[in-house]
Design a protein around this motif. Structure first.
Motif, mmCIF file in Angstrom:
data_model
loop_
_atom_site.group_PDB
_atom_site.id
_atom_site.type_symbol
_atom_site.label_atom_id
_atom_site.label_comp_id
_atom_site.label_asym_id
_atom_site.label_seq_id
_atom_site.Cartn_x
_atom_site.Cartn_y
_atom_site.Cartn_z
ATOM 1 N N ASP A 231 0.825 -1.211 0.000
ATOM 2 C CA ASP A 231 0.000 0.000 0.000
ATOM 3 C C ASP A 231 0.860 1.261 0.000
ATOM 4 O O ASP A 231 0.563 2.244 -0.698
ATOM 5 C CB ASP A 231 -0.918 0.012 1.223
ATOM 6 C CG ASP A 231 -1.969 -1.091 1.177
ATOM 7 O OD1 ASP A 231 -2.098 -1.709 0.096
ATOM 8 O OD2 ASP A 231 -2.644 -1.302 2.185
ATOM 9 N N VAL A 232 1.963 1.211 0.788
ATOM 10 C CA VAL A 232 2.870 2.368 0.825
ATOM 11 C C VAL A 232 3.518 2.591 -0.536
ATOM 12 O O VAL A 232 3.617 3.722 -1.028
ATOM 13 C CB VAL A 232 3.942 2.163 1.913
ATOM 14 C CG1 VAL A 232 4.938 3.339 1.895
ATOM 15 C CG2 VAL A 232 3.307 2.035 3.278
ATOM 16 N N SER A 233 3.930 1.496 -1.166
ATOM 17 C CA SER A 233 4.565 1.619 -2.489
ATOM 18 C C SER A 233 3.598 2.199 -3.509
ATOM 19 O O SER A 233 3.978 3.053 -4.335
ATOM 20 C CB SER A 233 5.052 0.247 -2.954
ATOM 21 O OG SER A 233 6.055 -0.252 -2.089
ATOM 22 N N ARG A 234 2.357 1.735 -3.476
ATOM 23 C CA ARG A 234 1.358 2.261 -4.411
ATOM 24 C C ARG A 234 1.097 3.756 -4.165
ATOM 25 O O ARG A 234 0.977 4.544 -5.114
ATOM 26 C CB ARG A 234 0.057 1.483 -4.289
ATOM 27 C CG ARG A 234 0.117 0.098 -4.922
ATOM 28 C CD ARG A 234 -1.102 -0.718 -4.605
ATOM 29 N NE ARG A 234 -1.118 -1.985 -5.362
ATOM 30 C CZ ARG A 234 -1.934 -3.003 -5.101
ATOM 31 N NH1 ARG A 234 -2.819 -2.915 -4.097
ATOM 32 N NH2 ARG A 234 -1.879 -4.101 -5.836
ATOM 33 N N ALA A 235 1.020 4.148 -2.916
ATOM 34 C CA ALA A 235 0.781 5.555 -2.591
ATOM 35 C C ALA A 235 1.957 6.421 -3.020
ATOM 36 O O ALA A 235 1.783 7.525 -3.565
ATOM 37 C CB ALA A 235 0.523 5.720 -1.095
ATOM 38 N N GLU A 236 3.200 5.935 -2.783
ATOM 39 C CA GLU A 236 4.375 6.694 -3.181
ATOM 40 C C GLU A 236 4.490 6.793 -4.711
ATOM 41 O O GLU A 236 4.903 7.829 -5.250
ATOM 42 C CB GLU A 236 5.632 6.034 -2.603
ATOM 43 C CG GLU A 236 5.737 6.161 -1.077
ATOM 44 C CD GLU A 236 6.906 5.398 -0.507
ATOM 45 O OE1 GLU A 236 7.282 5.670 0.644
ATOM 46 O OE2 GLU A 236 7.455 4.518 -1.220
ATOM 47 N N THR A 237 4.119 5.713 -5.417
ATOM 48 C CA THR A 237 4.132 5.756 -6.885
ATOM 49 C C THR A 237 3.156 6.799 -7.416
ATOM 50 O O THR A 237 3.475 7.567 -8.333
ATOM 51 C CB THR A 237 3.776 4.371 -7.449
ATOM 52 O OG1 THR A 237 4.731 3.413 -7.006
ATOM 53 C CG2 THR A 237 3.743 4.397 -8.974
ATOM 54 N N GLN A 238 1.956 6.806 -6.830
ATOM 55 C CA GLN A 238 0.956 7.786 -7.269
ATOM 56 C C GLN A 238 1.441 9.210 -7.028
ATOM 57 O O GLN A 238 1.273 10.102 -7.889
ATOM 58 C CB GLN A 238 -0.352 7.531 -6.510
ATOM 59 C CG GLN A 238 -1.501 8.435 -6.887
ATOM 60 C CD GLN A 238 -2.124 8.054 -8.218
ATOM 61 O OE1 GLN A 238 -1.563 7.255 -8.968
ATOM 62 N NE2 GLN A 238 -3.276 8.620 -8.507
ATOM 63 N N LEU A 239 2.082 9.443 -5.880
ATOM 64 C CA LEU A 239 2.579 10.782 -5.566
ATOM 65 C C LEU A 239 3.688 11.207 -6.519
ATOM 66 O O LEU A 239 3.658 12.313 -7.083
ATOM 67 C CB LEU A 239 3.098 10.806 -4.121
ATOM 68 C CG LEU A 239 3.775 12.104 -3.664
ATOM 69 C CD1 LEU A 239 2.808 13.279 -3.746
ATOM 70 C CD2 LEU A 239 4.338 11.951 -2.245
ATOM 71 N N ALA A 240 4.684 10.346 -6.735
ATOM 72 C CA ALA A 240 5.811 10.696 -7.592
ATOM 73 C C ALA A 240 5.369 10.895 -9.048
ATOM 74 O O ALA A 240 5.855 11.794 -9.744
ATOM 75 C CB ALA A 240 6.892 9.621 -7.507
ATOM 76 N N SER A 241 4.451 10.058 -9.519
ATOM 77 C CA SER A 241 3.972 10.197 -10.892
ATOM 78 C C SER A 241 3.266 11.530 -11.092
ATOM 79 O O SER A 241 3.436 12.192 -12.132
ATOM 80 C CB SER A 241 3.021 9.046 -11.240
ATOM 81 O OG SER A 241 3.688 7.795 -11.150
ATOM 82 N N THR A 242 2.488 11.946 -10.120
ATOM 83 C CA THR A 242 1.777 13.220 -10.231
ATOM 84 C C THR A 242 2.743 14.388 -10.157
ATOM 85 O O THR A 242 2.572 15.402 -10.859
ATOM 86 C CB THR A 242 0.723 13.336 -9.116
ATOM 87 O OG1 THR A 242 -0.125 12.187 -9.150
ATOM 88 C CG2 THR A 242 -0.116 14.579 -9.277
ATOM 89 N N GLN A 243 3.781 14.276 -9.342
ATOM 90 C CA GLN A 243 4.802 15.325 -9.295
ATOM 91 C C GLN A 243 5.516 15.459 -10.642
ATOM 92 O O GLN A 243 5.819 16.579 -11.082
ATOM 93 C CB GLN A 243 5.813 15.015 -8.178
ATOM 94 C CG GLN A 243 5.242 15.198 -6.775
ATOM 95 C CD GLN A 243 6.186 14.708 -5.688
ATOM 96 O OE1 GLN A 243 7.013 13.814 -5.938
ATOM 97 N NE2 GLN A 243 6.060 15.263 -4.489
ATOM 98 N N ALA A 244 5.759 14.339 -11.312
ATOM 99 C CA ALA A 244 6.396 14.381 -12.635
ATOM 100 C C ALA A 244 5.477 15.062 -13.655
ATOM 101 O O ALA A 244 5.934 15.835 -14.502
ATOM 102 C CB ALA A 244 6.741 12.969 -13.095
ATOM 103 N N LEU A 245 4.166 14.768 -13.562
ATOM 104 C CA LEU A 245 3.220 15.418 -14.473
ATOM 105 C C LEU A 245 3.169 16.926 -14.230
ATOM 106 O O LEU A 245 3.064 17.723 -15.178
ATOM 107 C CB LEU A 245 1.831 14.818 -14.295
ATOM 108 C CG LEU A 245 1.662 13.359 -14.754
ATOM 109 C CD1 LEU A 245 0.276 12.839 -14.365
ATOM 110 C CD2 LEU A 245 1.855 13.254 -16.265
ATOM 111 N N GLU A 246 3.283 17.337 -12.975
ATOM 112 C CA GLU A 246 3.279 18.769 -12.684
ATOM 113 C C GLU A 246 4.525 19.447 -13.249
ATOM 114 O O GLU A 246 4.448 20.557 -13.792
ATOM 115 C CB GLU A 246 3.221 18.998 -11.168
ATOM 116 C CG GLU A 246 3.103 20.479 -10.814
ATOM 117 C CD GLU A 246 3.356 20.757 -9.344
ATOM 118 O OE1 GLU A 246 2.917 21.823 -8.875
ATOM 119 O OE2 GLU A 246 4.014 19.928 -8.685
#
Length: 523
Positions: A231-246
């Motif tokens: 769950d932590v890995s999935r949450a961190e992936t979602q956060l980092a991916s969105t930061q890259a999109l920004e």
């Protein structure tokens, strides 16, 4: 007998002048009637918003003010005042006016004055000079004279060339209006795109805050042994991916800001527009009006029609080549070997007339005439094509504005539903009633829906700009300069020739701030 001789000469000269004036009215160009195209009586198809009369919601020349954004208004004004490409187009119009003046000058007699003198010494031992010769070794000559040449325009060849040049200048004025409208539209589209990137960045920042909280929650649950490390890995992936999109949105915004800087005559390094969190523009709903008015409101259609008018005049020029080419010339002056010039014995003069009629050239003139007719038909075909393109652009604009307005409403409903789903799945996960994969799916759906809404809203405003542009952007054919106003200076004007007075809304005068590329003017 000598008394009546000047009378006969005067009558002959008067008769010749009268004949010249009479023949100068022989216009060889066919009567010009612009092509009358048959078009639908009403706008049809899926693109119809509303059918109105020309004055109903018609665009104004400053159409961008309808979006209600002071920043956009300022950028538009700055671009119109200093954009180098637009100013170069204005100079093309100025040059076309000067070409028209050059052609028109041939209707007047061409008068020249000349004065000169020389001193010459010959050798005392030159050939054939015998011993003891007393002939002069020094000679001098002084003279001044004036000459005039005039070509009576019997067959209106010069007049037709003059009208062609004036119509060409009108076409350049219409081309300037096309370039101006394209610049206005480009500034508006780029500015709307910039605000769209700002709104997307706001969505990403909001999502990043939400995803940061989600990472914190999953870590707390992992520490309490009530959640897996997955769950932590999935949450961190979602956060980092969105930061890259920004970060990618920041890059796109920077590039768009640079494009706007060039349009307003500023170096990108010194240009910046403060970001906003949302697209704060008025929803503009332009009316198409009557189909017939489109022909009067589109500068590209006016340019195509002026090209057709020039081709019509070219037929007259080609026809005139079949008739005699007549030229009158005269010269008078004084010459003497000293300075006693102004005496009748030292006077000289010459006058004459010449008429040239080609008798056989192997079909040169017929080929030229046939080519002129073909060029006229070609211009007519291009005019019809321009009109068809104009109708297609308006219909496309009506369709896009109508459909995107509906799509925006639908996308807004999707965002509301996606946010509810995201909140509910996070609440369920926090309560241990679902897994984190459902949370990730809901978060991705919510982010996608919000970004889609911003993109559709951006495209809707840009579609309004495209429709306004397709309708002519508030331009009218009445803005074209009249043929009589094309001449950039009077026949006897010899001062203030650096730049002509503006006409037809085209000002080619240099501005004081054109070379300032370092900073925006004070607000």
């Amino acid at each position: 007998m000598s008394y009546f001789r000047p009378m006969r000469r005067a009558r002959a000269a008067g008769g010749a002048a009268l004949l010249a004036l009479t023949l100068s009215g022989c216009d060889m160009a066919p009567a010009y009637h612009p092509a009358r195209l048959v078009y639908p009586p009403d706008w049809e198809g899926q693109g119809v918003i509303a059918y109105g009369h020309p004055d109903d919601a018609a665009s104004r020349a400053d159409w961008w003010t309808a979006f209600g954004d002071p920043e956009l208004n300022r950028l538009e004004q700055q671009a119109l005042a200093a954009n180098p490409d637009l100013q170069a187009t204005a100079e093309s119009f100025t040059q076309a006016r000067d070409v028209a003046a050059q052609v028109a000058a041939h209707l007047y007699p061409q008068i020249e004055g000349m004065a000169g003198g020389e001193r010459y010494k010959s050798s005392h031992h030159r050939l054939w000079r015998g011993a003891g010769a007393t002939g002069p070794a020094y000679m001098s000559s002084e003279q001044y004279q004036a000459s005039a040449t005039w070509e009576p325009d019997f067959w209106s060849a010069i007049r037709n060339r003059k009208r062609m040049a004036e119509q060409s200048a009108q076409q350049k004025a219409a081309d300037y209006a096309v370039a101006r409208l394209a610049l206005e539209a480009e500034v508006a589209r780029d500015y709307i795109a910039l605000r769209g990137f700002d709104a997307q960045d706001a969505v990403y920042r909001d999502s990043i805050r939400y995803y940061t909280l989600a990472v914190h929650i999953t870590r707390l649950r992992l520490a309490g042994a009530i959640a897996a490390g997955l769950d932590v890995s999935r949450a961190e992936t979602q956060l980092a991916s969105t930061q890259a999109l920004e970060t990618d949105i920041h890059a796109s915004r920077d590039v768009m800001e640079h494009a706007l800087a060039i349009l307003v005559n500023q170096a990108p390094a010194s240009f910046h527009i403060a970001p906003r969190d949302r697209i704060d523009l008025t929803d503009v709903q332009p009316s198409a009006g009557l189909p017939s008015t489109l022909l009067e409101r589109r500068p590209d259609i006016a340019a195509a029609e002026r090209a057709m008018a020039q081709a019509n005049r070219a037929i007259g020029v080609s026809r005139a080549a079949f008739y005699p080419h007549v030229t009158f010339n005269a010269m008078t002056g004084f010459m003497d070997n000293g300075f006693d010039l102004a005496s009748l014995s030292n006077s000289m003069y010459q006058f004459g007339a010449q008429a040239v009629l080609p008798l056989f050239q192997g079909g040169v003139r017929r080929a030229e005439l046939q080519r002129a007719w073909s060029q006229y038909r070609q211009a007519e075909d291009r005019y019809r094509s321009t009109v068809l393109d104009a109708f297609a652009e308006v219909e496309d604009g009506l369709t896009n504005v109508n459909r995107l307005r509906t799509e925006t409403s639908q996308a807004r409903q999707a965002v509301e539903a996606a946010l509810r789903t995201q909140n509910m799945t996070m609440a369920l996960y926090t309560g241990g009633l679902t897994n984190y994969l459902d949370v990730v799916v809901a978060q991705q759906a919510a982010l996608s829906a919000r970004i889609t809404l911003v993109q559709v809203d951006t495209r809707q405003h840009q579609a309004s700009v495209a429709l306004i542009t397709a309708l002519g952007g508030g331009w009218s054919r009445t803005a074209l300069p009249a043929e009589g106003a094309i001449r950039p200076f009077g026949p006897l004007q010899y001062g203030n020739l650096r730049a002509p007075a503006p006409v037809g809304g085209v000002d080619g005068t240099p501005h004081a701030g054109d070379t300032n590329l370092t900073a925006l003017p004070a607000r």
